[in-house]
Design a protein around this motif. Structure first.
Motif, PDB file in Angstrom:
ATOM      1  N   TYR A 186       6.207  -2.096  -4.940  1.00  0.00           N
ATOM      2  CA  TYR A 186       6.141  -3.366  -5.663  1.00  0.00           C
ATOM      3  C   TYR A 186       4.706  -3.842  -5.699  1.00  0.00           C
ATOM      4  O   TYR A 186       3.833  -3.351  -4.980  1.00  0.00           O
ATOM      5  CB  TYR A 186       7.031  -4.413  -4.991  1.00  0.00           C
ATOM      6  N   ASP A 187       4.455  -4.830  -6.558  1.00  0.00           N
ATOM      7  CA  ASP A 187       3.144  -5.466  -6.572  1.00  0.00           C
ATOM      8  C   ASP A 187       3.291  -6.920  -6.981  1.00  0.00           C
ATOM      9  O   ASP A 187       4.306  -7.332  -7.548  1.00  0.00           O
ATOM     10  CB  ASP A 187       2.151  -4.734  -7.484  1.00  0.00           C
ATOM     11  N   TYR A 188       2.262  -7.693  -6.649  1.00  0.00           N
ATOM     12  CA  TYR A 188       2.253  -9.127  -6.916  1.00  0.00           C
ATOM     13  C   TYR A 188       1.413  -9.443  -8.142  1.00  0.00           C
ATOM     14  O   TYR A 188       0.371  -8.819  -8.373  1.00  0.00           O
ATOM     15  CB  TYR A 188       1.682  -9.890  -5.717  1.00  0.00           C
ATOM     16  N   SER A 189       1.841 -10.430  -8.913  1.00  0.00           N
ATOM     17  CA  SER A 189       1.024 -10.931 -10.007  1.00  0.00           C
ATOM     18  C   SER A 189      -0.055 -11.845  -9.416  1.00  0.00           C
ATOM     19  O   SER A 189      -0.120 -12.045  -8.212  1.00  0.00           O
ATOM     20  CB  SER A 189       1.883 -11.713 -11.001  1.00  0.00           C
ATOM     21  N   GLY A 190      -0.858 -12.431 -10.254  1.00  0.00           N
ATOM     22  CA  GLY A 190      -1.905 -13.317  -9.765  1.00  0.00           C
ATOM     23  C   GLY A 190      -1.538 -14.781  -9.792  1.00  0.00           C
ATOM     24  O   GLY A 190      -2.410 -15.640  -9.625  1.00  0.00           O
TER      25      GLY A 190
ATOM     26  N   ALA B 210       0.804  -1.224   0.000  1.00  0.00           N
ATOM     27  CA  ALA B 210       0.000   0.000   0.000  1.00  0.00           C
ATOM     28  C   ALA B 210       0.836   1.272   0.000  1.00  0.00           C
ATOM     29  O   ALA B 210       0.438   2.287  -0.588  1.00  0.00           O
ATOM     30  CB  ALA B 210      -0.934   0.008   1.212  1.00  0.00           C
ATOM     31  N   THR B 211       2.019   1.226   0.651  1.00  0.00           N
ATOM     32  CA  THR B 211       2.784   2.460   0.863  1.00  0.00           C
ATOM     33  C   THR B 211       4.175   2.465   0.248  1.00  0.00           C
ATOM     34  O   THR B 211       4.773   3.527   0.105  1.00  0.00           O
ATOM     35  CB  THR B 211       2.931   2.731   2.370  1.00  0.00           C
TER      36      THR B 211
ATOM     37  N   LEU C  90      -5.815  -7.701   0.458  1.00  0.00           N
ATOM     38  CA  LEU C  90      -5.156  -6.386   0.508  1.00  0.00           C
ATOM     39  C   LEU C  90      -3.950  -6.346  -0.419  1.00  0.00           C
ATOM     40  O   LEU C  90      -2.932  -5.715  -0.103  1.00  0.00           O
ATOM     41  CB  LEU C  90      -4.755  -6.046   1.949  1.00  0.00           C
ATOM     42  N   GLY C  91      -4.047  -7.038  -1.537  1.00  0.00           N
ATOM     43  CA  GLY C  91      -2.970  -7.040  -2.522  1.00  0.00           C
ATOM     44  C   GLY C  91      -1.852  -8.011  -2.244  1.00  0.00           C
ATOM     45  O   GLY C  91      -0.878  -8.079  -3.006  1.00  0.00           O
ATOM     46  N   VAL C  92      -1.952  -8.793  -1.169  1.00  0.00           N
ATOM     47  CA  VAL C  92      -0.890  -9.728  -0.769  1.00  0.00           C
ATOM     48  C   VAL C  92      -1.364 -11.164  -0.966  1.00  0.00           C
ATOM     49  O   VAL C  92      -2.378 -11.567  -0.374  1.00  0.00           O
ATOM     50  CB  VAL C  92      -0.503  -9.526   0.705  1.00  0.00           C
ATOM     51  N   PRO C  93      -0.679 -11.983  -1.771  1.00  0.00           N
ATOM     52  CA  PRO C  93      -1.032 -13.407  -1.864  1.00  0.00           C
ATOM     53  C   PRO C  93      -0.983 -14.050  -0.478  1.00  0.00           C
ATOM     54  O   PRO C  93      -0.055 -13.795   0.301  1.00  0.00           O
ATOM     55  CB  PRO C  93       0.052 -13.978  -2.785  1.00  0.00           C
ATOM     56  N   LEU C  94      -1.952 -14.884  -0.187  1.00  0.00           N
ATOM     57  CA  LEU C  94      -2.065 -15.439   1.160  1.00  0.00           C
ATOM     58  C   LEU C  94      -0.895 -16.338   1.533  1.00  0.00           C
ATOM     59  O   LEU C  94      -0.659 -16.578   2.728  1.00  0.00           O
ATOM     60  CB  LEU C  94      -3.381 -16.209   1.280  1.00  0.00           C
ATOM     61  N   ILE C  95      -0.153 -16.837   0.539  1.00  0.00           N
ATOM     62  CA  ILE C  95       0.976 -17.698   0.890  1.00  0.00           C
ATOM     63  C   ILE C  95       2.203 -16.901   1.340  1.00  0.00           C
ATOM     64  O   ILE C  95       3.127 -17.477   1.930  1.00  0.00           O
ATOM     65  CB  ILE C  95       1.376 -18.640  -0.265  1.00  0.00           C
TER      66      ILE C  95
END
Length: 262
Positions: free
Chosen positions: A87-91, A79-80, A98-103
């Protein structure tokens, strides 16, 4: 029950090693599936070992500091941009919150526990064990991030300055890892009250040494990431190798005693 306690961590470690061996032999969605499987197995292994070897308090402390804490810091990071950079995560790694893969918080937990138990093997002050465990956990990221970025699982928007030979990941990310790892290990130290090694910690030490050695080999030979193999080999080795040398040193006198004639 005692047989289950002794064997369960070893069975889980064997399954994890098998999944990691399969990883470089696959590609695409299959490789992503092995990534998720490895993290889930590693998480179950570490939490199960904490519960069986140290009891509910230690297991809850591990989950609270590494799983919940790991998710919190990742959500803040996405978020910040603090403390790892923007950075960001792919799918590709499954569902997100909240934009974070659960693993992702499971991965923090998976490696935090063996890092902490390995540090208990050295005859050093408690604060030094916190520092060593935190450094070892952060140095593991010298393998993790280059590998995951190369697969496209996540990316930085401003990946500079980067380490020589390891593009795509800003140096500030590793500093962020170290900062959070210090917080995590400090909290784990006080909440878990785990400050002494036990014979039943062997599977976790095996996981710690396997992770280091297999990462160096995989990056250098199978994944075409020689620079991360070198960086991780040197820096994570600074946390792993003193523990290995200590175990060898303490094992020699015991072997001598057992070899004496009655």
């Amino acid at each position: 029950m005692s047989v289950f306690k002794a064997r369960a961590p070893w069975v889980l470690l064997g399954a994890l090693v098998l999944a990691q061996i399969c990883y470089p032999l696959t590609s695409g969605a299959t490789r992503a599936a092995f990534t998720v499987a490895t993290v889930v197995i590693g998480y179950v292994l570490s939490v199960t070992h904490a519960l069986l070897s140290r009891g509910p308090r230690a297991a809850l402390a591990l989950v609270g500091t590494a799983t919940l804490g790991g998710f919190a810091v990742e959500a803040i990071g996405v978020a910040t941009g603090f403390p790892f950079g923007t950075y960001d995560y792919s799918g590709q790694l499954g569902p997100k919150l909240l934009g974070v893969p659960l693993i992702i918080p499971l991965a923090w937990t998976w490696m935090a526990w063996p890092a902490w138990l390995a540090a208990q093997r050295l005859p050093i002050a408690r604060w030094a064990r916190v520092a060593l465990a935190a450094f070892g956990l952060a140095a593991w990221d010298l393998f993790l991030d280059p590998q995951m970025v190369a697969e496209g699982y996540w990316r930085w928007l401003s990946p500079t300055p980067a380490l020589p030979g390891v593009p795509g990941i800003p140096v500030g990310n590793y500093l962020g890892w170290l900062g959070f790892a210090i917080v995590l290990m400090t909290a784990l130290s006080y909440l878990s009250r785990v400050h002494e090694p036990r014979a039943g910690d062997a599977p976790m030490l095996g996981l710690w040494f396997w992770t280091y050695a297999s990462s160096v080999l995989a990056h250098a030979v199978f994944l075409s990431l020689p620079a991360s193999a070198a960086w991780g080999g040197v820096l994570m080795g600074a946390a792993v190798l003193p523990v290995a040398l200590r175990l060898v040193k303490t094992a020699k006198p015991l072997a001598g005693v057992r070899g004496e004639s009655p």
